[in-house]
Design an enzyme around this catalytic site. Sequence first.
Site, mmCIF file in Angstrom:
data_model
loop_
_atom_site.group_PDB
_atom_site.id
_atom_site.type_symbol
_atom_site.label_atom_id
_atom_site.label_comp_id
_atom_site.label_asym_id
_atom_site.label_seq_id
_atom_site.Cartn_x
_atom_site.Cartn_y
_atom_site.Cartn_z
ATOM 1 N N ALA A 33 14.959 23.634 87.377
ATOM 2 C CA ALA A 33 14.441 24.284 88.673
ATOM 3 C C ALA A 33 14.374 25.685 88.591
ATOM 4 O O ALA A 33 14.047 26.455 89.504
ATOM 5 C CB ALA A 33 15.912 24.126 89.874
ATOM 6 N N GLY A 34 14.317 26.063 86.911
ATOM 7 C CA GLY A 34 13.894 27.557 86.850
ATOM 8 C C GLY A 34 15.015 28.635 87.220
ATOM 9 O O GLY A 34 14.855 29.637 87.390
ATOM 10 N N SER B 182 20.174 26.274 81.483
ATOM 11 C CA SER B 182 20.313 26.329 79.910
ATOM 12 C C SER B 182 21.167 27.662 79.680
ATOM 13 O O SER B 182 22.264 27.376 78.639
ATOM 14 C CB SER B 182 19.202 25.954 79.161
ATOM 15 O OG SER B 182 18.038 27.024 79.508
ATOM 16 N N ASP C 103 17.440 35.631 81.240
ATOM 17 C CA ASP C 103 18.309 34.581 81.637
ATOM 18 C C ASP C 103 19.821 34.839 81.232
ATOM 19 O O ASP C 103 20.728 34.822 81.814
ATOM 20 C CB ASP C 103 17.826 33.100 81.159
ATOM 21 C CG ASP C 103 16.636 32.997 82.056
ATOM 22 O OD1 ASP C 103 16.232 33.701 82.637
ATOM 23 O OD2 ASP C 103 15.970 32.014 81.617
ATOM 24 N N SER D 289 29.797 16.315 78.579
ATOM 25 C CA SER D 289 29.198 16.852 80.005
ATOM 26 C C SER D 289 29.246 15.877 81.218
ATOM 27 O O SER D 289 28.972 14.547 81.050
ATOM 28 C CB SER D 289 27.790 17.271 79.844
ATOM 29 O OG SER D 289 27.243 17.993 81.210
ATOM 30 N N THR E 32 7.977 39.207 81.747
ATOM 31 C CA THR E 32 8.026 40.639 81.262
ATOM 32 C C THR E 32 9.158 40.721 80.225
ATOM 33 O O THR E 32 9.069 41.577 79.079
ATOM 34 C CB THR E 32 8.368 41.580 82.529
ATOM 35 O OG1 THR E 32 9.519 41.104 83.274
ATOM 36 C CG2 THR E 32 7.212 41.911 83.484
ATOM 37 N N ASP E 33 10.243 39.784 80.533
ATOM 38 C CA ASP E 33 11.282 40.190 79.149
ATOM 39 C C ASP E 33 10.783 39.396 77.900
ATOM 40 O O ASP E 33 11.321 40.137 76.921
ATOM 41 C CB ASP E 33 12.481 39.229 79.545
ATOM 42 C CG ASP E 33 12.285 37.745 79.507
ATOM 43 O OD1 ASP E 33 11.001 37.310 79.813
ATOM 44 O OD2 ASP E 33 13.206 37.010 79.703
#
Length: 392
Positions: free
Chosen positions: A120-121, A125, A169, A64, A32-33
């Site tokens: 993993a959704g 990121s 996100d 990292s 939706t975003d």
Amino acid sequence: MRVAERFRELYGYEPDGVWAAPGRVNLIGEYTDVNDGFVMPLALPHTALAAVARRTDGVLRVHSSGTGHGVLARGVDSLVPGSGTGWAAYPAGVVWALRDAGHPVTGADVHFSSTVPTGAGLSSSAALEVVTALALSELHGLGLPREELARLAQRAENAFVGVPCGIMDQMASACCVEGHLLHLDTRDLVRRQVPFDLAAHGLRLLVVDTGVRHALGDGAYAERRAWCQAGARALGVRTLRDVDCTQLPEALGRLGAPSAGGGAPGTPDDRISRCVRHVVTDNHRVERAVALLDAGDVRGVGPVLTEGHVSLRDDLRVSCPELDLVVSSANAAGALGARMTGGGFGGSAIVLVESADEDSVTGAVLDAFVAEGRSAPRIFPAVPSAGARRLG
């Protein structure tokens, strides 16, 4: 703090500070975003940490933990879209986005460490982007508001990395508040913090990471976004946000698809109409969930989650056998509702359960994976946590 100690080991001096930004899980409102719609994520306790020091010589150095690579160095003037790959493209993209927006970012030394599961959704990121943006904003005295940090982080991922994600996100990582869901209008970024005290209601929200990994940059995500845009053009609206749920039967009819079915399976009209139906109904599901929470009916959100999964599975077609197995086995064992979360094709599902039923539902999901010869998923509670912040 270990991240600061590792910075000293790598660079030989003290960082200027340490920042954190969380991953997120989305309760409801998927795809939706990217259609100017509504979403309702919460921040997880899992975070990307960054120990950072400002540089004035135009050099960006990043490292990292857990990557197996040494320190990577770039001149900030050399950063252009498409010039970076792998994990380092995300912080480099943020530096590029800040500078491209006219902010005088002169370089930095950075060490990252993250507990957000990758692939993993759960927005690993976005956490990396937002922690970089917040640290650089503070170190360079930019004073950027949270929504601007999120916009710049999204631009880094869209234009520099090449993933056409929406802004949910980054907004979740930047703006969530502990103990709350973020009810966000992604068109204008108007937001409301919705209390989400599951323990007070005797409930738990579980995240089930299937371990199935799928990169959103490989085309399937962008393809569905393009189908949504094609549907909006065909309907003469700016985005699918502008189609109300009451208008859906008429809209689908204009697309040549019956309201409860679709065109011939696999045809362009079928794909577009199914995307339209999912986005319009999922926007409505966000509003239904908000109304239920405002009324104190937290358990009533469960069936809304399951409806959302069916739509993602059957209309948008972004689920996978492992995600379907989580949902079916959890619901069969007495969960209040469950759905896949994130971009799909793998990653994680969420399950709303009575606290008293947590062990039995978890056991049923694990048993279902064993029965099908699949690797056991990782299961942990989703605890609404704080957004990005400075730690020291």
